[in-house]
Scaffold this motif. Sequence first.
Motif, PDB file in Angstrom:
ATOM      1  N   ALA A   1      55.020  56.073  58.252  1.00  0.00           N
ATOM      2  CA  ALA A   1      54.200  55.089  58.963  1.00  0.00           C
ATOM      3  C   ALA A   1      53.814  55.620  60.341  1.00  0.00           C
ATOM      4  CB  ALA A   1      54.951  53.762  59.089  1.00  0.00           C
ATOM      5  N   GLN A   2      54.735  56.333  60.966  1.00  0.00           N
ATOM      6  CA  GLN A   2      54.451  56.918  62.281  1.00  0.00           C
ATOM      7  C   GLN A   2      53.337  57.954  62.200  1.00  0.00           C
ATOM      8  OE1 GLN A   2      58.241  58.432  63.635  1.00  0.00           O
ATOM      9  NE2 GLN A   2      58.877  56.444  64.466  1.00  0.00           N
ATOM     10  N   GLN A   3      53.171  58.538  61.019  1.00  0.00           N
ATOM     11  CA  GLN A   3      52.100  59.520  60.805  1.00  0.00           C
ATOM     12  C   GLN A   3      50.845  58.868  60.230  1.00  0.00           C
ATOM     13  OE1 GLN A   3      53.453  62.901  58.480  1.00  0.00           O
ATOM     14  NE2 GLN A   3      55.441  62.940  59.472  1.00  0.00           N
ATOM     15  N   GLN A   4      50.876  57.527  60.110  1.00  0.00           N
ATOM     16  CA  GLN A   4      49.760  56.763  59.550  1.00  0.00           C
ATOM     17  C   GLN A   4      49.445  57.203  58.119  1.00  0.00           C
ATOM     18  OE1 GLN A   4      46.624  57.232  62.542  1.00  0.00           O
ATOM     19  NE2 GLN A   4      47.360  55.419  63.626  1.00  0.00           N
ATOM     20  N   LYS A   5      50.497  57.477  57.370  1.00  0.00           N
ATOM     21  CA  LYS A   5      50.332  57.913  55.981  1.00  0.00           C
ATOM     22  C   LYS A   5      50.996  56.968  54.985  1.00  0.00           C
ATOM     23  CE  LYS A   5      50.184  62.856  57.163  1.00  0.00           C
ATOM     24  NZ  LYS A   5      50.850  64.174  56.977  1.00  0.00           N
ATOM     25  N   PHE A   6      51.618  55.887  55.488  1.00  0.00           N
ATOM     26  CA  PHE A   6      52.385  54.990  54.621  1.00  0.00           C
ATOM     27  C   PHE A   6      51.550  53.812  54.142  1.00  0.00           C
ATOM     28  CE2 PHE A   6      54.935  51.062  54.329  1.00  0.00           C
ATOM     29  CZ  PHE A   6      55.693  51.396  53.213  1.00  0.00           C
ATOM     30  N   HIS A   7      51.637  53.526  52.823  1.00  0.00           N
ATOM     31  CA  HIS A   7      50.944  52.381  52.228  1.00  0.00           C
ATOM     32  C   HIS A   7      51.870  51.725  51.204  1.00  0.00           C
ATOM     33  CE1 HIS A   7      47.019  53.759  53.838  1.00  0.00           C
ATOM     34  NE2 HIS A   7      47.548  54.959  53.630  1.00  0.00           N
ATOM     35  N   ALA A   8      52.049  50.405  51.290  1.00  0.00           N
ATOM     36  CA  ALA A   8      52.896  49.666  50.358  1.00  0.00           C
ATOM     37  C   ALA A   8      52.044  48.842  49.405  1.00  0.00           C
ATOM     38  CB  ALA A   8      53.852  48.758  51.120  1.00  0.00           C
ATOM     39  N   LEU A   9      52.462  48.803  48.136  1.00  0.00           N
ATOM     40  CA  LEU A   9      51.763  48.026  47.118  1.00  0.00           C
ATOM     41  C   LEU A   9      52.770  47.223  46.306  1.00  0.00           C
ATOM     42  CD1 LEU A   9      49.234  50.596  45.595  1.00  0.00           C
ATOM     43  CD2 LEU A   9      48.702  48.686  47.113  1.00  0.00           C
ATOM     44  N   ASN A  10      52.348  46.075  45.812  1.00  0.00           N
ATOM     45  CA  ASN A  10      53.179  45.280  44.917  1.00  0.00           C
ATOM     46  C   ASN A  10      53.281  46.010  43.583  1.00  0.00           C
ATOM     47  OD1 ASN A  10      54.429  43.386  43.316  1.00  0.00           O
ATOM     48  ND2 ASN A  10      53.073  41.701  43.869  1.00  0.00           N
ATOM     49  N   GLY A  11      54.501  46.347  43.169  1.00  0.00           N
ATOM     50  CA  GLY A  11      54.699  47.096  41.931  1.00  0.00           C
ATOM     51  C   GLY A  11      54.782  46.229  40.692  1.00  0.00           C
ATOM     52  N   ILE A  12      54.524  44.931  40.829  1.00  0.00           N
ATOM     53  CA  ILE A  12      54.519  44.030  39.674  1.00  0.00           C
ATOM     54  C   ILE A  12      53.079  43.653  39.363  1.00  0.00           C
ATOM     55  CG2 ILE A  12      55.269  41.805  38.772  1.00  0.00           C
ATOM     56  CD1 ILE A  12      57.696  41.956  40.569  1.00  0.00           C
ATOM     57  N   GLY A  13      52.681  43.865  38.126  1.00  0.00           N
ATOM     58  CA  GLY A  13      51.310  43.555  37.722  1.00  0.00           C
ATOM     59  C   GLY A  13      50.852  44.504  36.633  1.00  0.00           C
ATOM     60  N   ALA A  14      49.570  44.419  36.276  1.00  0.00           N
ATOM     61  CA  ALA A  14      49.018  45.282  35.241  1.00  0.00           C
ATOM     62  C   ALA A  14      49.031  46.733  35.721  1.00  0.00           C
ATOM     63  CB  ALA A  14      47.593  44.844  34.904  1.00  0.00           C
ATOM     64  N   ILE A  15      49.427  47.640  34.851  1.00  0.00           N
ATOM     65  CA  ILE A  15      49.525  49.059  35.199  1.00  0.00           C
ATOM     66  C   ILE A  15      48.199  49.593  35.716  1.00  0.00           C
ATOM     67  CG2 ILE A  15      49.845  51.377  34.252  1.00  0.00           C
ATOM     68  CD1 ILE A  15      51.948  50.190  32.361  1.00  0.00           C
ATOM     69  N   ASP A  16      47.101  49.277  35.038  1.00  0.00           N
ATOM     70  CA  ASP A  16      45.796  49.798  35.446  1.00  0.00           C
ATOM     71  C   ASP A  16      45.351  49.227  36.794  1.00  0.00           C
ATOM     72  OD1 ASP A  16      45.584  51.418  33.259  1.00  0.00           O
ATOM     73  OD2 ASP A  16      44.294  50.067  32.109  1.00  0.00           O
TER      74      ASP A  16
END
Length: 207
Positions: free
Chosen positions: A162-177
Amino acid sequence: MLNIVLFGPPGAGKGTQSQKLIARYNLVHLSTGDLLRAQIAQGTELGLRAKKLMDEGLLVPDEVVIGMINSALNDNKQAAGFIFDGFPRTVPQAESLDALLAQHDTKVSCMVALEVAEEELVTRLLERGKTSGRPDDQNEEKIRKRVTVYNTETAQVAGYYAQQQKFHALNGIGAIDSIFAQICGIIDQHQPATSESSRQATDEVKA
């Protein structure tokens, strides 16, 4: 070179998404878990050491993991990029990876973290344990210990990126595609030179 760190606790879906990303971006998959299990299957000294630790839900020593990553980089010098699955797991490992990649004249492009609640992870891993043959997927106590290790040690790596502005979080529950399309959108933000064909392919997935 495109280098992606795919992050998340055990059972978050990293393996599934890794395969789709490899096909889309022509990346080399570097999964420390797979590399270690190959050593275990071969019955090497490294494999025997790793098996004992993995069966207990513990992490393998940094120097062993870094050595394997370096060998993989050397074996794939012409690769378009790499996807790091399950690595780095600690801030020291992340720092070592940055230093190692710099030696190879490249760097981490971005980190994508799949977030899944603990109870869902336990359910997924116990189900996977019915067919995977992995003892650490068949014992709820060991599963929860692995999740705890992730939460107390591995999750700190998120702050590093995050300090390098490279971090992204996503919800891992849901349709794979659907999850895959979101990951592609993030990756393309960090890859200005994405080819036209890759952009079109990503747009098709989002559609």
